[in-house]
Design an enzyme around this catalytic site. Sequence first.
Site, PDB file in Angstrom:
ATOM      1  N   GLU A  94      -6.939  -7.778  -0.593  1.00 23.04           N
ATOM      2  CA  GLU A  94      -7.325  -7.731   0.821  1.00 23.04           C
ATOM      3  C   GLU A  94      -8.834  -7.536   0.871  1.00 23.04           C
ATOM      4  O   GLU A  94      -9.324  -6.413   0.928  1.00 23.04           O
ATOM      5  CB  GLU A  94      -6.606  -6.606   1.577  1.00 23.04           C
ATOM      6  CG  GLU A  94      -5.135  -6.852   1.818  1.00 23.04           C
ATOM      7  CD  GLU A  94      -4.513  -5.845   2.789  1.00 23.04           C
ATOM      8  OE1 GLU A  94      -5.274  -5.071   3.408  1.00 23.04           O
ATOM      9  OE2 GLU A  94      -3.279  -5.829   2.911  1.00 23.04           O
ATOM     10  N   GLU A 115       0.823  -1.211   0.000  1.00 23.06           N
ATOM     11  CA  GLU A 115       0.000   0.000   0.000  1.00 23.06           C
ATOM     12  C   GLU A 115       0.860   1.266   0.000  1.00 23.06           C
ATOM     13  O   GLU A 115       0.572   2.238   0.709  1.00 23.06           O
ATOM     14  CB  GLU A 115      -0.958  -0.015   1.196  1.00 23.06           C
ATOM     15  CG  GLU A 115      -1.949  -1.166   1.145  1.00 23.06           C
ATOM     16  CD  GLU A 115      -2.893  -1.215   2.330  1.00 23.06           C
ATOM     17  OE1 GLU A 115      -4.029  -1.652   2.163  1.00 23.06           O
ATOM     18  OE2 GLU A 115      -2.466  -0.831   3.445  1.00 23.06           O
TER      19      GLU A 115
END
Length: 701
Positions: free
Chosen positions: A309, A226
């Site tokens: 995710e 991320e």
Amino acid sequence: MKIGLISHSRTPTSGAKSAAARRGGTAMATILFSLLTLVAFIAFFTPLPPLSLSSSHSRHRLKHQHHARKFEIADDKFWKDGEFFQILGGDLHYFRVLPELWEDRLMRAKALGLNTIQTYVPWNLHEPSPGKFAFEGIADLTSFLRLCQKLGFLVMLRAGPYICGEWDLGGFPPWLLEMEPALKLRSSEPSYLQLVEKWWGILLPLMVPLLYCNGGSIIMVQIENEYGSYGDDKAYMHFLVKLARRHLGDDIILYTTDGGSKSNLENGTVFKDDVYSAVDFTTGDAPWPIFVLQKKFNIPGKSPPLSSEFYTGWLTHWGEMVASTDADFTAAELEKILSRNGSAVLYMAHGGTNFGFYNGANTGANEFDYKPDLTSYDYDAPIKESGDVDNPKFRALRGVLERYNAASLPPVPPNPEKGKYGDILLQKMMSLFDGIEHIADAVASSKPMPMESVGQMYGFLLYVSQYAAKDEGSNLFIPKVHDRAQVFVSCSSGKGQRPTYAGTIERWSKTEILLPSIPCASNISLYILVENMGRINYGPHIFDRKGILSPVYLDKKILQSWKMYQMPLNNLNDGQGNNSIIQYLALGNPLVSLSTGNNSREPAFFKGQFTISEANQVKDTFLSLDGWGKGIALINNFNLGRYWPSLGPQCNLYIPGPVLHHGQNTLVLFELESPNPEHIVRLVDHSDFTCRKNTLNVHSS
């Protein structure tokens, strides 16, 4: 929607029919070309149908068959050995589960319907001090990966160097914080990159024989994590890709994960290096518009829709209500992805436990708005912290996943058995102030030093100084303390006089304390016990040193001359035979002043023992700390983690059966503030997240 105009060679071809059409003349060729173009156009813009187990295999077979093991991306799909492959994945972190239980938890993931396991690799677990590497016990990554393969799983490996994961410092070793000049983490700064290069020079060669193309289970390796929500240093990301390719070769798929927004993907994508860009997003957000956006950040034909995710629950901080999400809602959102041949990785499939001192923390508006994570990482996942699967979320998600499995799922195993071993009476063995000279080494300095600078990477550090006594007392102010400081004073010449509790200074409150006036013919001793409650793992304040990080002001003047006493308490991957505190307590002779009472606020060590007879099976259990305040618990010298039932919401600590044994077992508590008046704990057969105290806000800035 301009991305939809890109051709991905989806048009079917036939050599014989094409030759005949050419011989038939210009008109026939024109007609045939127009028809084929129309078919291709309709095929490309029609959503992919649900994966049907009865459909022809030919429609899910890559045109160019490969006899060698190969996992690849083409035509916006994943392909395993030439066959279409839908990733039905789940995060399960080896470092949050004891090795003895890895197979049990993986088999439960298999019964859930997963075909792929995703796991982080925390640098701090594997290199706890510079140049000292650990790959045994709970850090035995290669054994975990081989077990995944043995059980039929593929693996998506999240190699870092930064992982987030609600793990201390986002997986970075805290010794990075003691280096001078200070490193700029997650950047292309040369000194930082040199350390990453050394670490990956150890880690990645170990992974080479475990890659899918080499006969192993690893199909994809993630670069960073991320990054788009943190920075946009493309030189850093390109360096990581080049380094990974150097060690792993060109056949492995490298991927990034970023939040499903344009800005995150622009910052985090490594487009020109042929790195696959995956996305994550809030469960409940419409997935397919995000997958369309994802295409813009991948090479044409190289963008299979993947939520790397897919959140099955959420994390919980101390002082909050325990997080939970609706089972049917979560399952319905997963169906939206899988029904159109998308792939998903459940975060988490099984959360596990933040054993030791490895829990992470978050911040809100600023670095003082500090939110430490619980010891439990249950995450409201379908496989609970203790392995339980008899719950609505497991059933709902399994009901979705089994529709996308070609083979029947194995039967659902029963919940692991739990033991109720009853009450344990603890004895107060040692007050911190009575025993500190026996158990800790001291470092002297003119000013307070951060924990990392004195080698205390986790846990606690005791700061000691002196000041002249005053009739009216003194005001103490510490502008910056990470994270929680308990303050005591005593007369340095007063034999038999116990330290007096003066108050607590917290990172999130920055309170000024009035130190009480103590009759004393000499100087007053000042004791400040600072707890590192977990380093920040996400966001701009990740460079999170611990301890006293500013001058200490006494009546607005800087206090000089300090001693710092290290507290050698075992962390998760520390050796079990070199703990001076446990060794001292094992002598069995209480070192407690007769003047201390049960209601003392002094931090102290308590010890108790219980026996599991040979006739009884050793089972998982939970340590109920009802009536206790705050501290850490160790059982048979294994650090279970932090407890804080006076704040909540976690009341009980999970004890995996493998840390127990037949015969005598020893429990040690380091209680910081308010022991149970009866000095009793209980071993019960259930978790409990109901002891939240509404009157205390740990997060206020």
